[in-house]
Design an enzyme around this catalytic site. Structure first.
Site, mmCIF file in Angstrom:
data_model
loop_
_atom_site.group_PDB
_atom_site.id
_atom_site.type_symbol
_atom_site.label_atom_id
_atom_site.label_comp_id
_atom_site.label_asym_id
_atom_site.label_seq_id
_atom_site.Cartn_x
_atom_site.Cartn_y
_atom_site.Cartn_z
ATOM 1 N N GLN A 1 12.425 -5.263 -7.547
ATOM 2 C CA GLN A 1 11.540 -5.972 -8.496
ATOM 3 C C GLN A 1 11.358 -5.245 -9.833
ATOM 4 O OE1 GLN A 1 8.306 -8.474 -7.222
ATOM 5 N NE2 GLN A 1 6.859 -7.305 -8.429
ATOM 6 N N ASP B 1 -6.945 -10.673 -2.832
ATOM 7 C CA ASP B 1 -7.442 -10.341 -4.168
ATOM 8 C C ASP B 1 -6.762 -11.109 -5.299
ATOM 9 O OD1 ASP B 1 -5.036 -9.131 -3.589
ATOM 10 O OD2 ASP B 1 -5.436 -7.314 -4.720
ATOM 11 N N GLU C 1 2.858 -4.172 -12.292
ATOM 12 C CA GLU C 1 4.260 -4.008 -12.691
ATOM 13 C C GLU C 1 4.585 -4.928 -13.874
ATOM 14 O OE1 GLU C 1 6.301 -4.583 -8.926
ATOM 15 O OE2 GLU C 1 5.385 -2.768 -8.108
ATOM 16 N N ASN D 1 0.041 -4.955 -7.050
ATOM 17 C CA ASN D 1 1.209 -4.193 -7.520
ATOM 18 C C ASN D 1 2.053 -5.025 -8.476
ATOM 19 O OD1 ASN D 1 0.990 -1.695 -5.859
ATOM 20 N ND2 ASN D 1 1.034 -3.228 -4.229
ATOM 21 N N HIS E 1 2.369 -14.346 -7.363
ATOM 22 C CA HIS E 1 1.166 -14.556 -6.557
ATOM 23 C C HIS E 1 0.029 -13.659 -7.060
ATOM 24 C CE1 HIS E 1 2.643 -10.825 -5.011
ATOM 25 N NE2 HIS E 1 1.928 -10.801 -3.912
ATOM 26 N N HIS F 1 0.836 -1.210 0.000
ATOM 27 C CA HIS F 1 0.000 0.000 0.000
ATOM 28 C C HIS F 1 0.873 1.263 0.000
ATOM 29 C CE1 HIS F 1 -4.101 -1.767 1.249
ATOM 30 N NE2 HIS F 1 -3.330 -2.745 0.815
ATOM 31 N N ASP G 1 -6.076 5.846 2.840
ATOM 32 C CA ASP G 1 -6.201 4.476 2.363
ATOM 33 C C ASP G 1 -7.540 3.939 2.886
ATOM 34 O OD1 ASP G 1 -5.972 1.683 2.118
ATOM 35 O OD2 ASP G 1 -3.805 1.741 2.401
HETATM 36 C C1 UDX Z 1 -0.548 -7.080 -0.678
HETATM 37 C C2 UDX Z 1 -1.488 -8.067 -1.370
HETATM 38 O O1 UDX Z 1 -0.916 -9.331 -1.495
HETATM 39 C C3 UDX Z 1 -1.940 -7.557 -2.681
HETATM 40 O O2 UDX Z 1 -2.694 -8.535 -3.334
HETATM 41 C C4 UDX Z 1 -2.698 -6.315 -2.418
HETATM 42 O O3 UDX Z 1 -3.316 -5.832 -3.580
HETATM 43 C C5 UDX Z 1 -1.750 -5.297 -1.837
HETATM 44 O O4 UDX Z 1 -1.206 -5.811 -0.636
HETATM 45 P P1 UDX Z 1 1.848 -7.941 -1.540
HETATM 46 O O5 UDX Z 1 1.421 -9.321 -1.209
HETATM 47 O O6 UDX Z 1 3.074 -7.472 -0.903
HETATM 48 O O7 UDX Z 1 0.691 -6.872 -1.295
HETATM 49 O O8 UDX Z 1 2.005 -7.961 -3.132
HETATM 50 P P2 UDX Z 1 2.108 -6.823 -4.210
HETATM 51 O O9 UDX Z 1 0.848 -6.060 -4.293
HETATM 52 O O10 UDX Z 1 2.537 -7.496 -5.440
HETATM 53 O O11 UDX Z 1 3.239 -5.823 -3.693
HETATM 54 C C6 UDX Z 1 4.564 -6.201 -3.503
HETATM 55 C C7 UDX Z 1 5.470 -5.013 -3.803
HETATM 56 O O12 UDX Z 1 6.768 -5.321 -3.324
HETATM 57 C C8 UDX Z 1 5.596 -4.727 -5.290
HETATM 58 O O13 UDX Z 1 5.575 -3.332 -5.506
HETATM 59 C C9 UDX Z 1 6.951 -5.296 -5.664
HETATM 60 O O14 UDX Z 1 7.622 -4.583 -6.683
HETATM 61 C C10 UDX Z 1 7.712 -5.173 -4.368
HETATM 62 N N1 UDX Z 1 8.739 -6.216 -4.266
HETATM 63 C C11 UDX Z 1 8.389 -7.524 -4.140
HETATM 64 C C12 UDX Z 1 10.057 -5.841 -4.304
HETATM 65 O O15 UDX Z 1 10.382 -4.654 -4.445
HETATM 66 N N2 UDX Z 1 11.005 -6.815 -4.181
HETATM 67 C C13 UDX Z 1 10.705 -8.118 -4.030
HETATM 68 O O16 UDX Z 1 11.634 -8.912 -3.919
HETATM 69 C C14 UDX Z 1 9.353 -8.487 -4.007
#
Ligand code: UDX
Length: 463
Positions: free
Chosen positions: A340, A379, A363, A359, A355, A26, A117
């Site tokens: 990432q 989600d 991306e 985000n 997964h 977030h 948020d």
């Molecule tokens: C969570 C939920 O899983 C997601 O579905 C929801 O919409 C937002 O909150 P998360 O599980 O962390 O988030 O997944 P994601 O939404 O993909 O965000 C991960 C972030 O961490 C991305 O911006 C990604 O670029 C970053 N990341 C991930 C890194 O910078 N390095 C990594 O090694 C892994």
């Protein structure tokens, strides 16, 4: 004198306070949105809990940081249940956030708009109590938000009466139970989080703007449907400009990181690889894989015989099969966190096993990287349905009857995404979405226009 004062007031830049739910998924998009606002002349202050500010590093030369208490300045004690934490956060946070805003105003840094948020809907109550503008920033897809909204209004009853039948919601493709967010398909799985996602819309009618981290072309049907009843504004994808429209300066260092990336190790290793030859695997910042799933994934990677860069957070490391590292040392690199965006943008990457966090999905779309979707919870199942069937940019790996994606399935999905006619179609679509994502953020693009409009109305109304 009055005219001069008014003139000074007019010249003051509009000031927004950004208030994210304190998790990486977030914080990242809200900070990137802030960057765009800043570029258009808005002053930004980020508000985070005292504990988060103590345990993370915030890097920005232009965004100010304000801390406030959630009642747990030294962290949440182990074993504390989420519900109690959230209640305390609301009670204490309502008071401390208000105090923070008042102090800012008294010290000549008044805020015009709180960008809150919706996971913390009381942020809007605080804004309205102080007579400020309030803007919601939804961090998930419009499709997912529409589903939760139906639950909020009672139009979608949970648990669903007939789990076998298709779920028909205007603006969305027919959905099966497995395509629904996990809090609905496995009703009762995480009661406090189910409450959070449904409660996002509480008081929404008082919000002056509703922002969604998505872009018009990506969710056209659902946006058109939602726009009939709410002032939906798409402002995404909130990917740093350097990867999209390249209008803002490079800002790799910018942000607030809960984890530290092993940047040099990842990039040096990727630089040694051939173009289009490496699988990238990550499950975001929260998901926890079962031991059995971790094992199948590991051996699935070995079976694919491809090079791979795999993010395994330190809390997940112990689940790695013991002989896996020795057996694959010439093929893979495993890190606890990576940069990432740089990884996805690297020419060596050919496929993202993800997964489908929102985000990560945005991306991958914005970088044009085909996906193998392995949704875990929240989600992600809905996002993966869209990745495969609507955007046609990847394949969802099917679980077996025990709920595990087997190694052979993983290997087959990787091949399907990369080879044959289907692979070609996926690659073509990946390039299409990459271009459309870029266009939406370019000058005059759909999201850029919405951001412009917001900044203009903020300026004209409040100052
Ligand atoms: C969570 C939920 O899983 C997601 O579905 C929801 O919409 C937002 O909150 P998360 O599980 O962390 O988030 O997944 P994601 O939404 O993909 O965000 C991960 C972030 O961490 C991305 O911006 C990604 O670029 C970053 N990341 C991930 C890194 O910078 N390095 C990594 O090694 C892994």
């Amino acid at each position: 004198l009055k005219a001069m004062e008014e003139n000074n007031q007019k010249q003051r830049a509009a000031h927004c306070l950004i208030f994210p739910y304190p998790i990486q998924g977030h914080i990242n998009p809200m900070l990137q949105f802030s960057k765009r606002l800043q570029q258009k002349g808005v002053k930004i202050t980020l508000a985070v809990t005292k504990h988060l500010s103590k345990t993370t590093e915030f890097k920005s030369e232009t965004i100010s940081l304000e801390t406030f208490s959630d009642g747990f300045d030294d962290g949440v004690p182990p074993g504390y249940d989420v519900e109690t934490y959230l209640n305390t956060f609301r009670e204490v946070g309502t008071r401390t956030l208000k105090e923070t805003l008042q102090v800012m105003s008294d010290s000549g840094r008044p805020v015009d708009c709180v960008i809150y948020d919706p996971f913390l809907p009381w942020g809007l109550d605080v804004a309205k109590e102080l007579g400020l503008y309030g803007a919601a920033f939804f961090t998930q897809s419009c499709a997912v938000d529409l589903i939760y909204h139906r639950v909020f209004t009672g139009e979608l009853k949970v648990p669903l009466p007939d789990p076998e039948s298709e779920i028909l919601i205007p603006g969305l493709p027919p959905l099966k139970m497995e395509d629904m967010p996990s809090f609905i398909s496995v009703h009762g799985s995480y009661p406090p989080i189910f409450e959070i996602v449904v409660d996002q819309f509480r008081g929404m009618e008082k919000a002056d703007w509703l922002f969604f981290n998505t872009f018009y072309m990506l969710e056209e049907e659902v946006i058109e449907y939602m726009a009939k009843s709410s002032p939906v504004k798409t402002i995404g994808p909130t990917i740093p400009s350097m990867y999209l429209d390249k209008r803002l300066p490079d800002d790799k260092e910018y942000g607030l990181s809960v984890y530290k990336p092993n940047t040099a190790a990842c990039m040096d290793w990727l630089n040694e690889r051939q173009p289009d030859s490496v699988l990238y695997i990550s499950f975001g910042s929260l998901a926890q894989l079962g031991n059995g799933q971790m094992e199948e994934l590991a051996w699935g990677l070995k079976l694919s015989n491809k090079h791979f860069l795999w993010v395994v957070r330190s809390s997940e490391e112990s689940k790695m099969p013991s002989n896996f590292l020795q057996e694959t040392s010439d093929k893979g690199l495993i890190v606890s966190w990576c940069p990432q965006l740089d990884v996805l943008a690297h020419e060596a990457i050919c496929c993202f096993i993800t997964h489908c966090g929102w985000n990560s999905t945005l991306e991958a779309l914005s970088m044009g990287v085909p996906m193998v979707a392995m949704p875990q919870w929240t989600d992600q199942s809905t996002n993966s349905k869209f990745v495969m069937d609507v955007w046609k940019m990847g394949i969802k790996a099917q679980k077996d009857e025990k709920g595990i994606v087997r190694r052979e399935t993983i290997d087959r999905c990787i091949r399907e995404v990369m080879e044959g006619e289907k692979g070609e179609e996926i690659k073509k679509n990946a390039l299409k979405w990459k271009e459309l994502a870029r266009e939406s953020m370019c000058e005059g693009g759909s999201s850029d226009k919405n951001i412009e409009e917001f900044v203009a109305s903020l300026g004209s109304n409040s100052l």
